[in-house]
Scaffold this active site. Structure first.
Site, PDB file in Angstrom:
ATOM      1  N   THR A 264       0.799  -1.088  -0.024  1.00 59.94           N
ATOM      2  CA  THR A 264       0.045   0.002   0.074  1.00 59.94           C
ATOM      3  C   THR A 264       0.894   1.361  -0.069  1.00 59.94           C
ATOM      4  O   THR A 264       0.441   2.326  -0.564  1.00 59.94           O
ATOM      5  CB  THR A 264      -0.782  -0.060   1.213  1.00 59.94           C
ATOM      6  OG1 THR A 264      -0.165  -0.346   2.417  1.00 59.94           O
ATOM      7  CG2 THR A 264      -2.032  -0.818   0.846  1.00 59.94           C
ATOM      8  N   THR A 265       2.099   1.117   0.426  1.00 64.47           N
ATOM      9  CA  THR A 265       2.970   2.392   0.373  1.00 64.47           C
ATOM     10  C   THR A 265       3.427   2.544  -1.095  1.00 64.47           C
ATOM     11  O   THR A 265       3.615   3.640  -1.576  1.00 64.47           O
ATOM     12  CB  THR A 265       4.231   2.011   1.167  1.00 64.47           C
ATOM     13  OG1 THR A 265       3.894   2.012   2.533  1.00 64.47           O
ATOM     14  CG2 THR A 265       5.217   3.164   1.008  1.00 64.47           C
TER      15      THR A 265
ATOM     16  N   TYR B 277     -12.922  -2.595   4.565  1.00 65.24           N
ATOM     17  CA  TYR B 277     -14.265  -2.276   4.352  1.00 65.24           C
ATOM     18  C   TYR B 277     -15.240  -3.343   4.761  1.00 65.24           C
ATOM     19  O   TYR B 277     -16.150  -2.960   5.676  1.00 65.24           O
ATOM     20  CB  TYR B 277     -14.757  -1.785   2.822  1.00 65.24           C
ATOM     21  CG  TYR B 277     -15.949  -1.289   2.824  1.00 65.24           C
ATOM     22  CD1 TYR B 277     -16.117   0.063   3.325  1.00 65.24           C
ATOM     23  CD2 TYR B 277     -16.923  -2.079   2.464  1.00 65.24           C
ATOM     24  CE1 TYR B 277     -17.425   0.535   3.408  1.00 65.24           C
ATOM     25  CE2 TYR B 277     -18.436  -1.455   2.479  1.00 65.24           C
ATOM     26  CZ  TYR B 277     -18.546  -0.154   2.966  1.00 65.24           C
ATOM     27  OH  TYR B 277     -19.738   0.279   2.996  1.00 65.24           O
TER      28      TYR B 277
ATOM     29  N   TYR C 160      -0.728  -9.385   6.375  1.00 65.52           N
ATOM     30  CA  TYR C 160      -0.399  -8.094   6.850  1.00 65.52           C
ATOM     31  C   TYR C 160      -1.705  -7.518   7.663  1.00 65.52           C
ATOM     32  O   TYR C 160      -2.634  -7.334   7.139  1.00 65.52           O
ATOM     33  CB  TYR C 160      -0.241  -6.967   5.533  1.00 65.52           C
ATOM     34  CG  TYR C 160      -0.175  -5.523   5.916  1.00 65.52           C
ATOM     35  CD1 TYR C 160       0.265  -5.172   7.068  1.00 65.52           C
ATOM     36  CD2 TYR C 160      -0.047  -4.711   4.724  1.00 65.52           C
ATOM     37  CE1 TYR C 160       0.427  -3.706   7.336  1.00 65.52           C
ATOM     38  CE2 TYR C 160       0.115  -3.285   4.879  1.00 65.52           C
ATOM     39  CZ  TYR C 160       0.264  -2.914   6.207  1.00 65.52           C
ATOM     40  OH  TYR C 160       0.441  -1.301   6.234  1.00 65.52           O
TER      41      TYR C 160
ATOM     42  N   ARG D 131      -6.040   0.915   9.160  1.00 63.55           N
ATOM     43  CA  ARG D 131      -6.627   1.047   7.592  1.00 63.55           C
ATOM     44  C   ARG D 131      -7.616   0.317   7.284  1.00 63.55           C
ATOM     45  O   ARG D 131      -8.191   0.823   6.226  1.00 63.55           O
ATOM     46  CB  ARG D 131      -5.070   0.967   6.896  1.00 63.55           C
ATOM     47  CG  ARG D 131      -3.929   1.876   7.035  1.00 63.55           C
ATOM     48  CD  ARG D 131      -3.768   2.988   6.037  1.00 63.55           C
ATOM     49  NE  ARG D 131      -2.756   3.544   6.369  1.00 63.55           N
ATOM     50  CZ  ARG D 131      -2.171   4.548   5.464  1.00 63.55           C
ATOM     51  NH1 ARG D 131      -2.727   4.668   4.150  1.00 63.55           N
ATOM     52  NH2 ARG D 131      -1.191   5.515   5.497  1.00 63.55           N
TER      53      ARG D 131
ATOM     54  N   LYS E 280       3.158  -9.193   9.166  1.00 58.28           N
ATOM     55  CA  LYS E 280       3.564  -7.648   9.288  1.00 58.28           C
ATOM     56  C   LYS E 280       2.636  -7.325  10.314  1.00 58.28           C
ATOM     57  O   LYS E 280       1.372  -7.122   9.953  1.00 58.28           O
ATOM     58  CB  LYS E 280       3.390  -7.016   7.907  1.00 58.28           C
ATOM     59  CG  LYS E 280       3.945  -5.518   8.103  1.00 58.28           C
ATOM     60  CD  LYS E 280       3.605  -4.945   6.623  1.00 58.28           C
ATOM     61  CE  LYS E 280       3.948  -3.062   6.940  1.00 58.28           C
ATOM     62  NZ  LYS E 280       3.828  -2.599   5.478  1.00 58.28           N
TER      63      LYS E 280
ATOM     64  N   ILE F  64       9.061  -4.372   8.100  1.00 57.59           N
ATOM     65  CA  ILE F  64       8.640  -3.775   6.602  1.00 57.59           C
ATOM     66  C   ILE F  64       8.475  -2.289   6.930  1.00 57.59           C
ATOM     67  O   ILE F  64       7.507  -1.572   7.399  1.00 57.59           O
ATOM     68  CB  ILE F  64       7.437  -4.449   6.234  1.00 57.59           C
ATOM     69  CG1 ILE F  64       7.810  -5.910   5.867  1.00 57.59           C
ATOM     70  CG2 ILE F  64       7.201  -3.775   4.775  1.00 57.59           C
ATOM     71  CD1 ILE F  64       6.583  -6.858   5.285  1.00 57.59           C
TER      72      ILE F  64
END
Length: 312
Positions: free
Chosen positions: A44-45, A107, A133, A138, A161, A203
Protein backbone atom coordinates in the site's frame (compact mmCIF):
# COMPACT_ATOMS: atom_id res chain seq x y z
CA UNK A 1 13.91 -15.44 4.11
CA UNK A 2 11.96 -12.33 5.10
CA UNK A 3 13.95 -11.05 8.06
CA UNK A 4 15.80 -7.83 8.79
CA UNK A 5 14.68 -4.74 6.89
CA UNK A 6 12.33 -5.00 3.94
CA UNK A 7 11.52 -1.75 2.18
CA UNK A 8 7.88 -1.06 1.37
CA UNK A 9 8.83 0.55 -1.91
CA UNK A 10 7.10 3.68 -3.14
CA UNK A 11 6.02 3.65 -6.78
CA UNK A 12 7.41 6.61 -8.73
CA UNK A 13 5.27 8.33 -11.34
CA UNK A 14 6.04 10.87 -14.05
CA UNK A 15 4.39 14.28 -14.12
CA UNK A 16 1.77 12.90 -16.49
CA UNK A 17 0.90 10.23 -13.91
CA UNK A 18 2.43 7.29 -15.77
CA UNK A 19 4.74 4.73 -14.20
CA UNK A 20 8.33 6.03 -14.12
CA UNK A 21 10.33 2.88 -14.87
CA UNK A 22 13.83 4.45 -15.01
CA UNK A 23 13.33 6.04 -11.58
CA UNK A 24 11.90 2.80 -10.21
CA UNK A 25 15.03 0.99 -11.36
CA UNK A 26 17.25 3.61 -9.76
CA UNK A 27 15.37 3.39 -6.47
CA UNK A 28 15.57 -0.40 -6.37
CA UNK A 29 19.29 -0.36 -7.19
CA UNK A 30 19.81 2.18 -4.40
CA UNK A 31 18.05 -0.13 -1.96
CA UNK A 32 20.12 -3.16 -2.92
CA UNK A 33 23.38 -1.19 -2.86
CA UNK A 34 22.50 0.06 0.65
CA UNK A 35 22.29 -3.50 1.96
CA UNK A 36 18.55 -3.86 2.37
CA UNK A 37 17.44 -7.42 3.24
CA UNK A 38 14.38 -7.75 1.03
CA UNK A 39 12.18 -5.69 -1.27
CA UNK A 40 8.43 -5.17 -0.92
CA UNK A 41 7.01 -3.75 -4.17
CA UNK A 42 3.32 -3.00 -4.67
CA UNK A 43 2.33 -2.77 -1.05
CA UNK A 44 0.00 0.00 0.00
CA UNK A 45 3.02 2.33 0.40
CA UNK A 46 3.49 1.67 -3.31
CA UNK A 47 -0.06 2.97 -3.98
CA UNK A 48 -1.00 -0.49 -5.23
CA UNK A 49 -4.77 0.19 -5.24
CA UNK A 50 -4.19 2.81 -7.94
CA UNK A 51 -1.96 0.64 -10.15
CA UNK A 52 -3.45 -1.14 -13.11
CA UNK A 53 -3.06 -4.90 -13.16
CA UNK A 54 -0.39 -4.58 -15.83
CA UNK A 55 1.49 -1.92 -13.85
CA UNK A 56 1.38 -4.06 -10.71
CA UNK A 57 2.96 -7.00 -12.54
CA UNK A 58 5.49 -4.72 -14.25
CA UNK A 59 6.70 -3.17 -10.98
CA UNK A 60 7.23 -6.61 -9.46
CA UNK A 61 8.88 -7.86 -12.65
CA UNK A 62 11.41 -5.01 -12.50
CA UNK A 63 12.10 -5.70 -8.81
CA UNK A 64 12.69 -9.41 -9.53
CA UNK A 65 14.95 -8.58 -12.48
CA UNK A 66 17.14 -6.19 -10.47
CA UNK A 67 17.20 -8.32 -7.32
CA UNK A 68 18.68 -11.18 -9.39
CA UNK A 69 18.57 -13.50 -6.42
CA UNK A 70 20.61 -11.12 -4.24
CA UNK A 71 17.63 -10.19 -2.10
CA UNK A 72 14.15 -11.74 -1.92
CA UNK A 73 11.12 -9.98 -3.38
CA UNK A 74 7.96 -10.02 -1.23
CA UNK A 75 5.29 -8.68 -3.59
CA UNK A 76 2.02 -7.12 -2.51
CA UNK A 77 -1.10 -9.19 -3.20
CA UNK A 78 -4.00 -8.48 -0.90
CA UNK A 79 -7.48 -7.08 -0.74
CA UNK A 80 -11.19 -7.58 -0.48
CA UNK A 81 -11.69 -10.29 -3.13
CA UNK A 82 -10.13 -13.62 -2.15
CA UNK A 83 -10.37 -15.11 -5.65
CA UNK A 84 -8.63 -12.09 -7.20
CA UNK A 85 -5.84 -12.27 -4.62
CA UNK A 86 -5.27 -15.93 -5.46
CA UNK A 87 -5.17 -15.18 -9.20
CA UNK A 88 -2.68 -12.34 -8.66
CA UNK A 89 -0.50 -14.49 -6.39
CA UNK A 90 -0.25 -17.11 -9.13
CA UNK A 91 0.81 -14.49 -11.67
CA UNK A 92 3.41 -13.09 -9.26
CA UNK A 93 4.81 -16.58 -8.78
CA UNK A 94 5.17 -16.94 -12.54
CA UNK A 95 7.27 -13.78 -12.82
CA UNK A 96 9.59 -14.84 -10.02
CA UNK A 97 8.36 -13.25 -6.78
CA UNK A 98 9.69 -15.04 -3.69
CA UNK A 99 6.57 -14.47 -1.61
CA UNK A 100 3.52 -12.26 -1.15
CA UNK A 101 2.54 -9.70 1.44
CA UNK A 102 -1.23 -9.89 1.77
CA UNK A 103 -3.12 -7.14 3.56
CA UNK A 104 -6.38 -8.08 5.26
CA UNK A 105 -9.61 -7.41 3.39
CA UNK A 106 -10.78 -3.85 3.96
CA UNK A 107 -14.23 -2.32 4.40
CA UNK A 108 -16.20 -5.57 4.72
CA UNK A 109 -14.72 -6.29 8.18
CA UNK A 110 -14.66 -10.10 8.06
CA UNK A 111 -14.88 -12.07 11.29
CA UNK A 112 -11.82 -13.85 12.65
CA UNK A 113 -13.11 -17.05 11.05
CA UNK A 114 -13.53 -15.18 7.78
CA UNK A 115 -9.94 -13.94 7.99
CA UNK A 116 -8.69 -17.46 8.66
CA UNK A 117 -10.62 -18.91 5.73
CA UNK A 118 -9.46 -16.04 3.47
CA UNK A 119 -5.78 -16.70 4.14
CA UNK A 120 -6.23 -20.47 4.13
CA UNK A 121 -7.74 -20.22 0.64
CA UNK A 122 -4.85 -18.06 -0.57
CA UNK A 123 -2.33 -20.51 0.90
CA UNK A 124 -4.06 -23.39 -0.87
CA UNK A 125 -4.14 -21.42 -4.13
CA UNK A 126 -0.41 -20.64 -4.31
CA UNK A 127 2.83 -22.31 -3.31
CA UNK A 128 4.44 -18.95 -2.51
CA UNK A 129 5.27 -18.08 1.10
CA UNK A 130 2.70 -15.66 2.51
CA UNK A 131 3.19 -12.85 5.02
CA UNK A 132 -0.10 -11.66 6.50
CA UNK A 133 -0.43 -7.88 6.86
CA UNK A 134 -2.52 -6.74 9.81
CA UNK A 135 -3.20 -2.99 9.96
CA UNK A 136 -6.50 -2.33 11.67
CA UNK A 137 -6.16 1.44 11.47
CA UNK A 138 -6.34 1.21 7.67
CA UNK A 139 -8.60 -1.80 7.07
CA UNK A 140 -10.96 -1.75 10.04
CA UNK A 141 -10.15 -5.32 11.09
CA UNK A 142 -7.55 -6.76 13.47
CA UNK A 143 -5.93 -10.18 13.12
CA UNK A 144 -6.11 -11.41 16.70
CA UNK A 145 -3.34 -13.53 18.27
CA UNK A 146 -5.52 -16.66 18.33
CA UNK A 147 -6.13 -16.30 14.60
CA UNK A 148 -2.43 -15.74 13.92
CA UNK A 149 -1.70 -18.95 15.85
CA UNK A 150 -4.09 -20.86 13.57
CA UNK A 151 -2.60 -19.29 10.45
CA UNK A 152 0.95 -20.09 11.57
CA UNK A 153 0.06 -23.79 11.43
CA UNK A 154 -0.42 -23.50 7.63
CA UNK A 155 2.86 -24.44 5.98
CA UNK A 156 3.28 -21.56 3.53
CA UNK A 157 1.99 -18.81 5.83
CA UNK A 158 5.39 -17.81 7.15
CA UNK A 159 4.93 -14.51 8.97
CA UNK A 160 2.94 -11.42 9.81
CA UNK A 161 3.55 -7.74 9.32
CA UNK A 162 2.08 -6.46 12.56
CA UNK A 163 1.01 -2.82 12.35
CA UNK A 164 -1.49 -2.61 15.19
CA UNK A 165 0.86 -0.42 17.22
CA UNK A 166 -0.08 -2.60 20.21
CA UNK A 167 3.07 -3.98 21.81
CA UNK A 168 1.06 -6.19 24.15
CA UNK A 169 -0.68 -7.81 21.17
CA UNK A 170 2.67 -8.32 19.44
CA UNK A 171 4.01 -10.04 22.55
CA UNK A 172 0.92 -12.26 22.65
CA UNK A 173 1.47 -13.23 19.01
CA UNK A 174 5.11 -14.06 19.66
CA UNK A 175 4.01 -16.26 22.56
CA UNK A 176 1.48 -18.03 20.34
CA UNK A 177 3.52 -18.86 17.23
CA UNK A 178 6.52 -21.14 16.65
CA UNK A 179 10.01 -19.64 16.52
CA UNK A 180 10.13 -20.22 12.77
CA UNK A 181 7.22 -17.80 12.20
CA UNK A 182 8.44 -14.29 11.32
CA UNK A 183 6.79 -11.46 13.24
CA UNK A 184 7.75 -8.20 11.53
CA UNK A 185 7.01 -4.67 12.62
CA UNK A 186 4.74 -2.63 10.39
CA UNK A 187 5.81 0.55 12.17
CA UNK A 188 9.38 1.82 11.91
CA UNK A 189 9.35 3.29 15.42
CA UNK A 190 8.47 -0.08 17.00
CA UNK A 191 11.20 -2.09 15.26
CA UNK A 192 13.68 -2.16 18.13
CA UNK A 193 11.19 -3.07 20.90
CA UNK A 194 9.59 -5.76 18.74
CA UNK A 195 12.98 -7.35 18.00
CA UNK A 196 13.72 -7.24 21.73
CA UNK A 197 10.57 -9.35 22.25
CA UNK A 198 11.59 -11.84 19.56
CA UNK A 199 10.49 -10.19 16.32
CA UNK A 200 12.53 -10.66 13.16
CA UNK A 201 12.62 -7.18 11.64
CA UNK A 202 10.49 -4.58 9.89
CA UNK A 203 8.73 -3.83 6.65
CA UNK A 204 9.79 -0.23 6.55
CA UNK A 205 8.67 3.08 5.10
CA UNK A 206 11.62 5.16 6.31
CA UNK A 207 14.08 2.84 4.54
CA UNK A 208 12.86 4.41 1.29
CA UNK A 209 14.79 7.48 2.46
CA UNK A 210 17.57 5.97 4.61
CA UNK A 211 17.95 2.31 3.59
CA UNK A 212 21.48 1.86 4.93
CA UNK A 213 20.50 3.22 8.34
CA UNK A 214 17.49 0.93 8.71
CA UNK A 215 19.35 -2.12 7.41
CA UNK A 216 22.06 -1.53 9.99
CA UNK A 217 19.56 -0.81 12.78
CA UNK A 218 17.79 -4.14 12.36
CA UNK A 219 21.03 -6.10 12.02
CA UNK A 220 22.39 -4.58 15.20
CA UNK A 221 19.19 -5.31 17.10
CA UNK A 222 18.97 -8.87 15.76
CA UNK A 223 22.57 -9.39 16.90
CA UNK A 224 21.70 -8.13 20.38
CA UNK A 225 23.52 -4.80 20.13
CA UNK A 226 20.57 -2.72 21.27
CA UNK A 227 22.72 0.20 22.43
CA UNK A 228 24.02 0.78 18.89
CA UNK A 229 20.58 0.15 17.40
CA UNK A 230 19.11 2.76 19.72
CA UNK A 231 21.66 5.33 18.54
CA UNK A 232 20.44 4.96 14.96
CA UNK A 233 16.82 4.89 16.07
CA UNK A 234 17.15 8.12 18.04
CA UNK A 235 18.80 9.87 15.11
CA UNK A 236 16.24 8.84 12.46
CA UNK A 237 13.16 8.81 14.70
CA UNK A 238 12.11 12.34 13.65
CA UNK A 239 12.05 11.11 10.04
CA UNK A 240 9.97 8.07 11.05
CA UNK A 241 7.48 10.43 12.67
CA UNK A 242 7.30 13.05 9.92
CA UNK A 243 6.61 10.31 7.38
CA UNK A 244 3.15 10.12 8.91
CA UNK A 245 2.42 13.83 9.32
CA UNK A 246 -0.14 13.15 6.56
CA UNK A 247 -1.42 9.87 5.13
CA UNK A 248 1.29 7.49 3.94
CA UNK A 249 2.82 7.60 1.33
CA UNK A 250 2.27 11.32 0.88
CA UNK A 251 5.11 12.49 3.19
CA UNK A 252 7.68 9.86 2.22
CA UNK A 253 7.31 10.68 -1.47
CA UNK A 254 7.49 14.39 -0.69
CA UNK A 255 10.71 13.77 1.25
CA UNK A 256 12.18 11.68 -1.56
CA UNK A 257 11.31 14.43 -4.02
CA UNK A 258 13.14 16.94 -1.82
CA UNK A 259 16.10 14.53 -1.81
CA UNK A 260 16.05 14.48 -5.62
CA UNK A 261 15.11 10.80 -5.84
CA UNK A 262 11.78 11.07 -7.68
CA UNK A 263 9.14 13.42 -9.02
CA UNK A 264 6.55 14.60 -6.43
CA UNK A 265 3.61 12.83 -8.05
CA UNK A 266 0.80 10.87 -6.41
CA UNK A 267 -2.30 9.30 -7.87
CA UNK A 268 -5.70 10.42 -6.69
CA UNK A 269 -7.15 10.33 -4.16
CA UNK A 270 -3.71 11.14 -2.73
CA UNK A 271 -2.51 14.70 -3.27
CA UNK A 272 0.60 16.71 -2.43
CA UNK A 273 1.11 17.58 1.24
CA UNK A 274 0.14 20.93 2.68
CA UNK A 275 2.79 23.65 2.68
CA UNK A 276 3.28 23.40 6.43
CA UNK A 277 3.84 19.64 6.12
CA UNK A 278 6.38 20.20 3.35
CA UNK A 279 8.18 22.64 5.64
CA UNK A 280 8.26 20.11 8.51
CA UNK A 281 9.57 17.42 6.18
CA UNK A 282 12.26 19.76 4.89
CA UNK A 283 13.36 20.69 8.41
CA UNK A 284 13.79 17.03 9.37
CA UNK A 285 15.69 16.21 6.19
CA UNK A 286 17.93 19.22 6.69
CA UNK A 287 18.69 18.19 10.27
CA UNK A 288 19.83 14.79 8.96
CA UNK A 289 21.87 16.23 6.12
CA UNK A 290 19.56 14.78 3.49
CA UNK A 291 18.84 17.90 1.44
CA UNK A 292 20.87 19.64 -1.22
CA UNK A 293 24.58 19.04 -1.75
CA UNK A 294 25.07 18.00 1.88
CA UNK A 295 23.08 14.86 1.20
CA UNK A 296 25.56 13.51 -1.35
CA UNK A 297 28.57 12.82 0.90
CA UNK A 298 26.32 11.51 3.66
CA UNK A 299 24.57 9.13 1.28
CA UNK A 300 27.92 7.91 -0.06
CA UNK A 301 29.20 7.35 3.46
CA UNK A 302 26.10 5.37 4.42
CA UNK A 303 26.34 3.16 1.35
CA UNK A 304 30.08 2.62 1.91
CA UNK A 305 29.43 1.64 5.53
CA UNK A 306 26.63 -0.73 4.50
CA UNK A 307 28.83 -2.36 1.84
CA UNK A 308 31.69 -2.82 4.28
CA UNK A 309 29.32 -4.28 6.89
CA UNK A 310 27.87 -6.72 4.37
CA UNK A 311 31.33 -7.81 3.26
CA UNK A 312 32.33 -8.44 6.87
Amino acid sequence: MFTGTGTALVTPFRQDGSLDEPTLRALIKRQIDAGIDFLVPCGTTGESPTLTHEEHLRVVEIAVELAKGRVPVLAGAGGYNTAEVIALARELAEIGADGILSVTPYYNKPTQEGLFQHYKAIAEGTSLPIVVYSVQGRTGVNVEPATVRRLAAIENIVGIKEASGNISQMAAILNAVPDSFNVLSGDDAITVPLIALGGRGVISVVSNEVPADMARLTRLALNGDFASAREIHRRVHPLMEVNFVESNPIPVKAAMAQMGLLEPVWRLPLVAPKAESEARIHAVLESLGLTGSAALPREAARLSHATAHAAA
